[in-house]
Design a protein around this motif. Structure first.
Motif, PDB file in Angstrom:
ATOM      1  N   ASP A 553       6.579  -8.131 -11.802  1.00  0.00           N
ATOM      2  CA  ASP A 553       7.723  -8.698 -12.338  1.00  0.00           C
ATOM      3  C   ASP A 553       8.973  -8.167 -11.664  1.00  0.00           C
ATOM      4  O   ASP A 553      10.039  -7.946 -12.110  1.00  0.00           O
ATOM      5  CB  ASP A 553       7.880  -8.118 -13.902  1.00  0.00           C
ATOM      6  N   GLN A 554       9.013  -8.255 -10.165  1.00  0.00           N
ATOM      7  CA  GLN A 554      10.130  -8.241  -9.380  1.00  0.00           C
ATOM      8  C   GLN A 554      10.365  -9.329  -8.775  1.00  0.00           C
ATOM      9  O   GLN A 554       9.592  -9.639  -7.857  1.00  0.00           O
ATOM     10  CB  GLN A 554       9.773  -6.810  -8.359  1.00  0.00           C
ATOM     11  N   TRP A 555      11.467 -10.026  -8.836  1.00  0.00           N
ATOM     12  CA  TRP A 555      11.728 -11.262  -8.329  1.00  0.00           C
ATOM     13  C   TRP A 555      13.102 -10.958  -7.464  1.00  0.00           C
ATOM     14  O   TRP A 555      13.327  -9.920  -7.228  1.00  0.00           O
ATOM     15  CB  TRP A 555      12.064 -12.229  -9.385  1.00  0.00           C
ATOM     16  N   THR A 556      13.789 -12.127  -7.186  1.00  0.00           N
ATOM     17  CA  THR A 556      14.889 -12.144  -6.052  1.00  0.00           C
ATOM     18  C   THR A 556      15.885 -11.184  -6.726  1.00  0.00           C
ATOM     19  O   THR A 556      16.232 -11.331  -7.936  1.00  0.00           O
ATOM     20  CB  THR A 556      15.273 -13.263  -5.887  1.00  0.00           C
ATOM     21  N   GLY A 557      16.507 -10.434  -5.738  1.00  0.00           N
ATOM     22  CA  GLY A 557      17.662  -9.576  -6.194  1.00  0.00           C
ATOM     23  C   GLY A 557      17.087  -7.943  -6.528  1.00  0.00           C
ATOM     24  O   GLY A 557      18.031  -7.161  -6.680  1.00  0.00           O
TER      25      GLY A 557
END
Lengths: 782, 218, 339
Positions: A553-557
């Motif tokens: 659950d690590q997306w852009t940003g």
């Protein structure tokens, strides 16, 4: 008495052979499709349980590095159960040596052939074995359908063949360790954890679930046929039942005999069905095998075995199906007063049934929404699918009635008004068959959309990922350096492919160092990204694949930590088919993080016309064929694989549609006996029989059209569930949904053809009905 | 002569046994008159009616209906005859089950283009079915269904009304009532009527009567 | 391990093929050495492997008692199977070792197995002292230990008596045709230590018995299995006796006095008759026996502590602790193969 009653009951089938065919055919077809799909499934599972054992070494934690036999013994003597693997290439064939005495993945070896040879041997496909050119005195066992281009043998043979002495490439850490065993870390070994989700079985489960859903669906469609046939037989046997009861046969005896009759029929039909299913499976299996092999590298043997459990399963399914389909009829018979009038109209629709149906629709809707919002896991995804399909099938009669009453209201002519009204009345009798058609079509739309979306996405993905025209592999770092220097002036760009396996945020991940080159921004499509993601990457950010983003659950940003350094995620890219996480950073940053890692693989950007020249030059330079890979060849191979997928889905599509068509035919034939009182008044009022027959065909067309109109959106929702829910659960990534209007048009046309074909026989019979039969409707003696 | 039947013959073959249903039947009927066909069950009276109405085809002989030779017509032309020239009231199952009573009532009239809403309404009133127009046939009693069938036939303004035991399925009281209504309406419209009945009492109420026995006129 | 591996072994290690009698003991000796009558044992050298013989084992069984009186039994076995009568270093398959370990309680029976190549050092035995091992399982003069996925044991050994030689000074005849093996035992060992069970650790003490045997063709071709008894009587005497089942049964026994002196007893002296058969996780086997040795006035009943002491391993057989009652009482171990 029982014998007399039984022969009276059976005499009905002799008098109405068509009904016998319908009942028998329905059961046999349903069982055939069910068991055929099961057979393919079972065979596939069995076959690559073997392959999975070797392919999915990722299932086990592993120790890598410069290892030798003594490391293996040290670990074993410390009570840690590990098994060594020696691996290499010979003439382009992958050679894997396992320790037959300690390996947990030995199931890859087929036992059947083993008794034929003496002593250790090599295992693999005939092609792979031939390529390796092994000494004649060494035993060879051809394993049809083994992993392509791979040869397995005991470590003794492989270490010898590859001249590896006591070197080991890696150690597999067994799952069941003894009580009180130490951990490899305590002895200073670094363990790469098992790659969660790399299990091949899990990947292929999706395909299996698809097939199983198909099988269930086909069975449901078949049961619709049986239901119609049993309903018809019941109607027609009512006078006989009345007579039998009037002469003193107890109702219980009668019902008991009818159940016995049905079970007998279902047993024979089920047996025939299993045989037919076997034929279907045998016909489809080569394609299925190719599909699975191509898609997942899993192998499946191209032969089937017909085991007793199979027969039994098929027959039990057949009997169960027949009993379910006839439950309503027997209940009705139980409640029927002795002197019930024959041919009660609309026996299929009554108040309680309608209420039951409404309740079921609501239940399905609630279940579906509940799963959509709160459900997790593959099973939930499929329950959602089921709820969707069943709910839609139950809703269909309502939708039909709505559309038809709308048509009736819009109609102005007296005949067209009658036509719509009559069609609407017909709808209730056909609703089961039409529900079958709806399910068949929706599943076809859904599966076709899924498979085609998969293909489009994958081909695009191949284009993006396999942008370099040539790939070259070096055996050693020295060679890599020499090749790089040599090839640099010959090509537009050399893109080193350097990577490191590691664990980031708890997920097994490959870290790639990418050269700052336009190939990447030009070709890589991001599914999510900041502004100018590649610019950011150039300034030290990273891109992650969807699998990594979803799992952590690590997306852009967001910021991620790799080997103690912090990086910003500048974007997320689709990475289809890859089971593990992947992170891309620039080559410069990569070499700071992993200063010792050198690229052994390179992608070469070359003018397509010069590809041949460059590869010739590389060959002259001393690279072997298996060190040079032409991108175009990989792409055409990958694309070819998809064609195989379509062969199977197409075949199953047509089969289900055919079964649905059969259901319609049988329903229409059932209704035909009840149709005469409905049509005779119209005929008497001045319509020819031929005109009425034409109306009948038109009516079937309209039914098919409305059902199609409902099936396409349903199929698309189905596809969405498959791609966005089931696929995420099964594979860990979401597939974009594409639309294929031409496919749907084709399907609608196929459905219309099926409907017309199904209505043709009843219509022709109507056209040829004698006047005296028509007139009998009005006569006293009926 | 409005209806002229000459040397009509019809036989059926069932189970390889040939049954002569009608043998050399000849008779005539003036326009506006009513004729009762009587006889035992199975004497061929219904078949005779069917042949005249273009519902079945004769083996030999001619039927001249208002100058048209019915026996020479093909399937399509016979359908047209049923639609436009004759109106048939059977013993039962006259109505189209999927249409409302109202739609049934005007069906044939709309089919042959003689639909007159006022006339239809009048018929409904006179036959006492005006309250049932929105119902479906299976919601009506037998007597009510036959009233609708009669209204439907008359609404289409046929030249010849053919009735095959129209009250045969009704109880005696209802039968008399329905019959009286029918005869009254036929007379008022000046329509020719041919009725099959096994009841001498009913036959007596009509202008003429012929009796069939074993396919012959006695 | 599973059936597939067993099938593999049948190919890789021809001596494993069951079709040739239990554990291949009835197969021909080919180039392997044969036991000789009058062989002079030499220690510690003979504690080590005899690689020129086809098959050899280090076989320890122990009858144990916990402080609360509960009886237990353990088995520690290392088999050596030679595919070629030589030893070489490396990955070669000349010498294949197989370890079996089991732990029997009155209610449960745990068993596990290991495989190894002799040339790697993963398994083996020393000729310099009594030391044999496979992976982390070890047997020395002072300790014995093994571990499986659900059990482990770790015991100290105290040797309290002499070695015992069976048959004709260690030349043990196995059939009327003359098949034989070299066979000696160390039946006088006291042990104590810890058992690791799924339910927890148990401190135990008791006695152990080591059997050492090697041969290249110890069975006649018609012999399909055996029933082997090692019994320790309360008075300190011991009895080793076996019945080799073939077309005609062949029995041998050794009577061991409390001081370690022996009396070999030839074919027919020792008699064992099944009294009761039990269901096991394998086939049905006799778990209650009438054992007679008239020459020594022995008329006893031998009964299994846990009737289901079946080892469901790649070579399956029954091995478990027994109790003795009748003319003498005591305890011991029973092994039944070829059922």
């Amino acid at each position: 008495m029982i014998r007399a009653v039984f022969s009276a009951l059976l005499s009905h089938w002799l008098k109405s052979p068509l009904q016998a065919v319908a009942l028998f055919g329905g059961l046999a077809l349903a069982t055939a499709l069910w068991s055929g799909v099961q057979a393919i499934n079972a065979e596939a599972r069995q076959s690559y349980a073997r392959a999975a054992a070797t392919v999915s070494e990722g299932d086990y934690a592993q120790i890598r590095g410069a290892l030798t036999l003594s490391d293996f013994v040290t670990l074993r003597r410390a009570g840690i159960l590990v098994s060594p693997i020696v691996e290499g290439r010979l003439n382009g064939v992958r050679i894997i040596g396992v320790d037959v005495l300690t390996s947990p993945t030995l199931t890859a070896f087929p036992t059947e052939n083993m008794n034929e040879i003496e002593g250790p041997a090599f295992y693999g496909t005939a092609e792979a074995l031939a390529l390796v050119q092994l000494a004649p005195e060494i035993g060879k066992v051809v394993v049809e359908g083994a992993a392509p281009n791979t040869v397995y043998a005991d470590i003794t043979l492989v270490a010898d063949l590859l001249d590896r002495g006591t070197e080991i490439d890696r150690l597999i850490v067994l799952k069941d360790q003894p009580v009180g065993a130490a951990s490899p870390e305590e002895l200073g070994y670094k363990v790469t954890p098992a790659q969660a989700g790399t299990d091949l079985a899990k990947l292929t489960d999706s395909f299996h679930l698809n097939l199983t859903a198909f099988g269930l669906l086909s069975f449901a469609v078949g049961i619709f046929i049986v239901h119609s046939a049993i309903g018809l037989a019941f109607e027609q046997r009512k006078p006989m039942i009345r007579t039998l009861r009037a002469v003193g046969v107890p109702l219980q005896t009668l019902i008991g005999l009818m159940v016995a009759e049905l079970v007998g029929l279902a047993t024979v039909a089920g047996g025939i069905g299993v045989f037919l299913g076997y034929l279907v499976a045998a016909a489809l299996l080569p394609d299925v095998a190719a599909t699975l092999r191509g898609l997942y590298g899993a192998s499946i043997e191209g032969t089937l075995s017909l085991s007793p459990i199979w027969w039994l399963g098929g027959v039990v399914v057949s009997i169960g199906g027949a009993l379910i389909a006839s439950l309503g009829v027997f209940l009705k018979l139980w409640q029927m007063p002795l002197l019930a009038a024959a041919q009660a109209r609309n026996w299929q629709t009554n108040g309680p049934l309608r209420r039951l149906r409404r309740g079921a629709v609501i239940l399905c809707a609630l279940l579906g929404f509940g799963i959509l919002f709160f459900g997790k896991g593959l099973v939930a995804g499929f329950v959602l699918l089921g709820a969707l399909l069943i709910g839609a099938a139950l809703l269909l009669p309502g939708v039909l009635s709505l559309v038809l009453s709308l048509g009736q209201r819009m109609a102005s002519g007296v005949l067209s008004q009658w036509f719509w009204a009559d069609t609407r009345q017909q709808a209730s009798g056909l609703s089961l068959a039409l529900s079958a058609l709806l399910l068949a079509m929706a599943a076809n739309v859904g599966v076709a959309t899924m498979v085609s979306s998969f293909r489009v996405t994958f081909v695009q993905f191949l284009d993006q990922r396999l942008a370099p025209e040539l790939y070259i592999y070096a055996e050693t770092e020295d060679e890599a350096e020499r090749i790089e220097r040599f090839v640099e002036p010959l090509v537009d760009a050399v893109l080193p492919l350097v990577y490191q396996d590691t664990v980031v945020s708890g997920v097994p991940t490959e870290i790639y160092g990418a050269k700052n080159h336009s190939t990447y921004p030009d070709n890589w499509r991001l599914i999510q990204g900041s502004e100018d993601p590649w610019g950011q990457v150039a300034r030290g950010a990273v891109l992650v694949n969807e699998q990594f983003a979803r799992r952590t659950d690590q997306w852009t940003g967001t910021e991620i930590e790799i080997e103690g350094r912090t990086f910003v995620v500048a974007g997320v890219y689709g990475d289809y088919g890859n089971p593990i996480g992947q992170i891309v950073m620039t080559q410069a940053v990569f070499s700071e993080v992993y200063p010792d890692k050198r690229a052994l693989r390179f992608g070469l950007r070359v003018d397509p016309d010069k590809v041949q020249n460059v590869s010739d030059a590389l060959r002259d330079f001393g690279l072997s064929d298996d060190q040079i890979i032409n991108q175009a060849a990989i792409k055409s191979l990958s694309k070819g694989i998809f064609e195989q997928t379509f062969v199977v889905t197409d075949a199953l599509n047509i089969l289900t549609l055919a079964v649905a068509g059969f259901a319609i035919l049988m329903s229409l034939l059932t209704l035909a006996t009840m149709r005469l009182p409905q049509l005779a008044p119209i005929w008497a009022l001045g319509l020819t029989r031929n005109r009425l027959a034409r109306f009948e065909i038109l009516r079937a067309l309209i039914f098919a059209l409305i059902t199609s109109a409902a099936a396409i959106p349903l199929g698309l929702i189905l596809a969405w569930v498959l791609l966005a829910v089931v696929n995420v659960e099964a594979f860990g990534w979401k597939l974009p949904l594409y639309f294929f209007p031409l496919d749907y048009v084709k399907l609608v046309i196929e459905a219309l053809i099926a409907a017309v074909l199904a209505s043709l026989i009843p219509a022709m019979r109507l056209g040829k009905t004698s006047t005296s039969q028509m007139l009998k409707v009005f006569a006293n003696e009926r | 002569m409005f209806l002229e039947v000459s040397n009509l013959a019809k036989s059926y073959v069932t189970a390889q046994i040939r049954t002569d249903v009608l043998r050399d039947v000849s008779f005539g009927l003036e326009q506006g008159k009513s004729l009762a066909l009587t006889g035992e069950s199975g004497c061929g009276k219904s078949t005779l009616l069917h042949l005249i109405g273009g519902l079945d085809v004769a083996d030999a002989g001619t039927i001249l209906l208002d100058g048209l030779d019915v026996t020479g017509l093909n399937d399509k032309a016979r359908a047209k005859l049923r639609r436009e020239t004759v109106g048939v009231v059977f013993q039962q199952f006259n109505l189209i089950p999927s249409l409302t009573v109202g739609a049934n009532l005007v069906f044939q009239a709309r089919l042959n283009g003689r639909y007159d809403p006022d006339f239809a309404k009048l018929l409904a009133l006179r036959l006492g079915i005006e309250g049932h127009l929105d119902k479906f046939p299976d919601q009506l009693s037998g007597g009510q269904q036959q009233r609708v069938a009669i209204a439907r036939t008359l609404a289409a303004k046929p030249k010849l009304v053919l009735a095959d035991e129209p009250t045969g399925n009704l109880d005696e009281g209802t039968a008399a009532e329905v019959l009286a209504l029918m005869l009254g309406l036929v007379r008022d419209a000046g329509t020719t009527l041919l009725m099959v009945t096994h009841s001498q009492k009913i036959a007596d109420q009509l202008d003429q009567s012929i009796k069939l026995s074993s396919g012959r006129i006695l | 391990m599973n059936a597939r591996i067993f099938a593999l072994l049948c190919i890789l290690l021809p001596s494993f093929a069951l079709a040739q009698g239990f554990a291949g003991l009835g197969t021909k000796a080919d180039d392997f050495a044969l036991p000789e009558k009058g062989y002079q044992f030499e220690f510690p050298k003979d504690h080590g492997p005899h690689n020129d013989f086809r098959i050899e084992w280090w076989y320890v069984t122990a009858n144990l008692t916990a402080k609360d009186g509960t009886p237990y039994g353990i088995q520690w076995t290392l088999f050596r199977n030679a595919l070629e009568p030589i030893a070489a270093e490396g990955w070669g398959l000349e010498q294949v070792y197989m370890g079996h370990a089991a732990l029997t309680t009155p209610k449960a029976h745990y068993a596990t197995e290991r495989y190894a190549r002799g040339g790697t050092g993963q398994a083996g035995a020393l000729a310099s002292e009594l030391t044999a091992w496979i992976d982390d399982w070890t047997l020395t003069q002072n300790t014995i230990s093994a571990a499986g996925p659900d059990f482990a044991f770790d015991l100290r050994i105290d040797v309290v008596g002499p070695l015992v030689f069976h048959g004709d000074q260690g030349y043990s005849v196995k059939s009327a045709e003359g098949q034989a093996s070299h066979y000696y035992s160390a039946p006088f060992m006291k042990v104590d230590g810890t058992l690791h069970l799924p339910s927890g650790e148990v401190e135990v003490s008791g006695t152990a018995w080591l059997d050492r045997e090697w041969s290249s063709q110890p069975l006649a071709s018609d012999q399909t299995g055996w029933d082997w008894f090692s019994l320790s009587f309360d008075g300190g005497e011991k009895l080793m006796g076996f019945v080799l089942r073939g077309e005609t049964d062949y029995t041998q026994a050794t009577w061991i006095n409390a001081d370690g002196s022996t009396e070999p007893l030839g074919n027919g002296a020792f008699q064992a008759t099944p009294l009761e058969w039990s269901e096991t996780s394998g086939p049905e086997v006799p778990t209650r026996w009438a054992v007679m040795l008239p020459q020594k006035g022995i008329d006893i009943v031998v009964e299994a502590l846990n009737p289901d002491a079946w080892l469901p391993l790649s070579i399956p057989y029954w091995e478990g602790p027994v109790s003795v009652s009748g003319s003498k009482s005591g305890r011991g171990y029973l092994e039944m193969t070829g059922y």
